[in-house]
Design a protein around this motif. Sequence first.
Motif, PDB file in Angstrom:
ATOM      1  N   GLU A  91      13.847  -0.677 -19.519  1.00 28.36           N
ATOM      2  CA  GLU A  91      14.529   0.277 -18.291  1.00 28.36           C
ATOM      3  C   GLU A  91      13.818   1.339 -17.709  1.00 28.36           C
ATOM      4  N   THR A  92      12.663   2.080 -18.556  1.00 30.17           N
ATOM      5  CA  THR A  92      11.754   3.128 -18.067  1.00 30.17           C
ATOM      6  C   THR A  92      10.912   2.466 -17.065  1.00 30.17           C
ATOM      7  N   VAL A  93      10.247   1.196 -17.493  1.00 29.68           N
ATOM      8  CA  VAL A  93       9.382   0.551 -16.571  1.00 29.68           C
ATOM      9  C   VAL A  93      10.005   0.220 -15.175  1.00 29.68           C
ATOM     10  N   ALA A  94      11.291  -0.497 -15.262  1.00 32.12           N
ATOM     11  CA  ALA A  94      12.130  -0.828 -14.224  1.00 32.12           C
ATOM     12  C   ALA A  94      12.156   0.492 -13.271  1.00 32.12           C
ATOM     13  N   SER A  95      12.732   1.697 -13.769  1.00 31.26           N
ATOM     14  CA  SER A  95      12.985   2.880 -13.151  1.00 31.26           C
ATOM     15  C   SER A  95      11.639   3.363 -12.190  1.00 31.26           C
ATOM     16  N   LEU A  96      10.548   3.084 -12.925  1.00 26.46           N
ATOM     17  CA  LEU A  96       9.220   3.427 -12.379  1.00 26.46           C
ATOM     18  C   LEU A  96       8.888   2.841 -11.234  1.00 26.46           C
ATOM     19  N   VAL A  97       9.075   1.308 -11.333  1.00 23.61           N
ATOM     20  CA  VAL A  97       9.019   0.465 -10.074  1.00 23.61           C
ATOM     21  C   VAL A  97      10.047   0.766  -8.869  1.00 23.61           C
ATOM     22  N   ALA A  98      11.247   1.278  -9.366  1.00 23.74           N
ATOM     23  CA  ALA A  98      12.132   1.581  -8.302  1.00 23.74           C
ATOM     24  C   ALA A  98      11.911   2.867  -7.568  1.00 23.74           C
ATOM     25  N   SER A  99      11.354   3.615  -8.389  1.00 27.37           N
ATOM     26  CA  SER A  99      10.815   4.852  -7.563  1.00 27.37           C
ATOM     27  C   SER A  99       9.759   4.547  -6.645  1.00 27.37           C
ATOM     28  N   PHE A 100       8.764   3.670  -6.590  1.00 31.43           N
ATOM     29  CA  PHE A 100       7.836   3.368  -5.665  1.00 31.43           C
ATOM     30  C   PHE A 100       8.435   2.897  -4.413  1.00 31.43           C
ATOM     31  N   ILE A 101       9.378   1.871  -4.650  1.00 25.28           N
ATOM     32  CA  ILE A 101      10.268   1.573  -3.659  1.00 25.28           C
ATOM     33  C   ILE A 101      11.316   2.396  -3.019  1.00 25.28           C
ATOM     34  N   MET A 102      11.899   3.468  -3.511  1.00 22.27           N
ATOM     35  CA  MET A 102      12.393   4.650  -2.855  1.00 22.27           C
ATOM     36  C   MET A 102      11.724   5.325  -2.136  1.00 22.27           C
ATOM     37  N   MET A 103      10.504   5.783  -2.698  1.00 20.37           N
ATOM     38  CA  MET A 103       9.358   6.581  -2.008  1.00 20.37           C
ATOM     39  C   MET A 103       9.250   5.907  -0.703  1.00 20.37           C
ATOM     40  N   ALA A 104       8.994   4.512  -0.782  1.00 19.99           N
ATOM     41  CA  ALA A 104       8.375   3.943   0.643  1.00 19.99           C
ATOM     42  C   ALA A 104       9.561   3.836   1.758  1.00 19.99           C
ATOM     43  N   VAL A 105      10.803   3.757   1.034  1.00 23.22           N
ATOM     44  CA  VAL A 105      12.000   3.697   2.235  1.00 23.22           C
ATOM     45  C   VAL A 105      12.074   5.107   2.812  1.00 23.22           C
ATOM     46  N   GLY A 106      11.928   6.189   1.768  1.00 25.89           N
ATOM     47  CA  GLY A 106      12.412   7.662   2.099  1.00 25.89           C
ATOM     48  C   GLY A 106      11.133   7.828   3.208  1.00 25.89           C
ATOM     49  N   LEU A 107       9.868   7.584   2.999  1.00 24.01           N
ATOM     50  CA  LEU A 107       8.908   7.766   4.129  1.00 24.01           C
ATOM     51  C   LEU A 107       9.257   7.022   5.619  1.00 24.01           C
ATOM     52  N   GLN A 108       9.833   5.979   5.347  1.00 23.23           N
ATOM     53  CA  GLN A 108      10.086   5.142   6.584  1.00 23.23           C
ATOM     54  C   GLN A 108      11.077   5.942   7.589  1.00 23.23           C
ATOM     55  N   VAL A 109      12.289   6.630   6.443  1.00 19.33           N
ATOM     56  CA  VAL A 109      13.408   7.160   7.102  1.00 19.33           C
ATOM     57  C   VAL A 109      12.690   8.521   7.857  1.00 19.33           C
ATOM     58  N   LEU A 110      11.484   9.305   7.294  1.00 14.60           N
ATOM     59  CA  LEU A 110      11.204  10.368   8.012  1.00 14.60           C
ATOM     60  C   LEU A 110      10.329  10.009   9.049  1.00 14.60           C
ATOM     61  N   PHE A 111       9.760   8.853   9.139  1.00 14.07           N
ATOM     62  CA  PHE A 111       8.882   8.529  10.353  1.00 14.07           C
ATOM     63  C   PHE A 111       9.794   8.329  11.348  1.00 14.07           C
ATOM     64  N   GLN A 112      11.121   7.626  11.058  1.00 13.96           N
ATOM     65  CA  GLN A 112      11.783   7.467  12.269  1.00 13.96           C
ATOM     66  C   GLN A 112      12.849   8.489  12.717  1.00 13.96           C
ATOM     67  N   ALA A 113      13.075   9.568  11.840  1.00 14.38           N
ATOM     68  CA  ALA A 113      13.421  10.697  12.170  1.00 14.38           C
ATOM     69  C   ALA A 113      12.515  11.658  12.967  1.00 14.38           C
ATOM     70  N   VAL A 114      11.416  11.681  12.706  1.00 12.35           N
ATOM     71  CA  VAL A 114      10.326  12.349  13.502  1.00 12.35           C
ATOM     72  C   VAL A 114       9.924  11.668  14.755  1.00 12.35           C
ATOM     73  N   SER A 115      10.046  10.505  14.706  1.00  9.46           N
ATOM     74  CA  SER A 115       9.672   9.796  15.984  1.00  9.46           C
ATOM     75  C   SER A 115      11.116  10.123  17.141  1.00  9.46           C
ATOM     76  N   LYS A 116      12.210  10.344  16.683  1.00  6.04           N
ATOM     77  CA  LYS A 116      13.396  10.589  17.395  1.00  6.04           C
ATOM     78  C   LYS A 116      13.169  12.103  17.842  1.00  6.04           C
ATOM     79  N   PHE A 117      12.700  12.958  17.199  1.00  4.83           N
ATOM     80  CA  PHE A 117      12.433  14.127  17.795  1.00  4.83           C
ATOM     81  C   PHE A 117      11.511  14.293  18.851  1.00  4.83           C
ATOM     82  N   ARG A 118      10.481  13.336  18.683  1.00  4.62           N
ATOM     83  CA  ARG A 118       9.196  13.439  19.400  1.00  4.62           C
ATOM     84  C   ARG A 118       9.867  12.837  20.935  1.00  4.62           C
TER      85      ARG A 118
END
Length: 293
Positions: free
Chosen positions: A81-108
Amino acid sequence: MENTYNNLKQGERGAWISILAYIFLSGLKLFIGYIALSEALWADGLNNATDIIASVAVLIGLRISRKPPDADHRYGHFRAETVASLVASFIMMAVGLQVLFQAVSKFRVQSYESPDMIAGWTAIGCAVVMYFVYLYNIRLARRIGSAALTAAAQDNRSDALVSAGTFVGIVGSQFGLPWLDPLTALAVGLIICKTAWDIFRDSSHALTDGFDAAELQAIRQTVRGISGVKKIIDVKARVHGNNTFVDMTIAVEPELNVSESHAITEKIERRMLEAHGIAHAHIHIEPFESAAK
């Protein structure tokens, strides 16, 4: 050991509830966010989509962790379960960065449009649902002593707070502050990244055999109070999923026979279970005179 496996099986129930809740809520938020033109609700829906992955990772980890020890895994499969959580953290970070990019684009673009209020009511309704999921999982986690399910419950609570914040942003946009909606989306993106970082930090710490120094000191204090223990020579501990493994070397009176020395190790094992919930302790004994040199 049987009790440990039963607790892992019960923990799967909480993981399934989180998965089903996230599938429904993420689909609802993404749909309403799209038709109501709400960046914040759309970002919240993406956040819940990553939570599906995280919950599935917890479920897979709990299920694999229930496999008994075999020739290649003498300590069992608890770290799955620890290994699975580590993999999930990478996926969550990728989605989080995508959300940030879309939000900043909206401001621009600097052309804001207030979302329909149906997005706000959807957000607050989802917040209530997630809060009840949190209450269920945190009570189950405390009853079975599951660290993984406790973390999942904390994620449930943070999601409820994110949805409540999304509601505030959408309501604010109705009162001449339409920039609040993409600003809330930006905040959601930051929360996703922060959650991903926390999961990565804790998982990598556990996988590299890191252990809390204060908890290790508490274990030392517990053993010092046990009769027959003359000295604690060394204590090591590591985390395998929801289980803590302790390796300890103690010194006892050299006049004790094997049976008497073994009785002391049994006292230590009982105290570890009673005081710290640790069921896996390996105790090595040395004569006190040798340890003192």
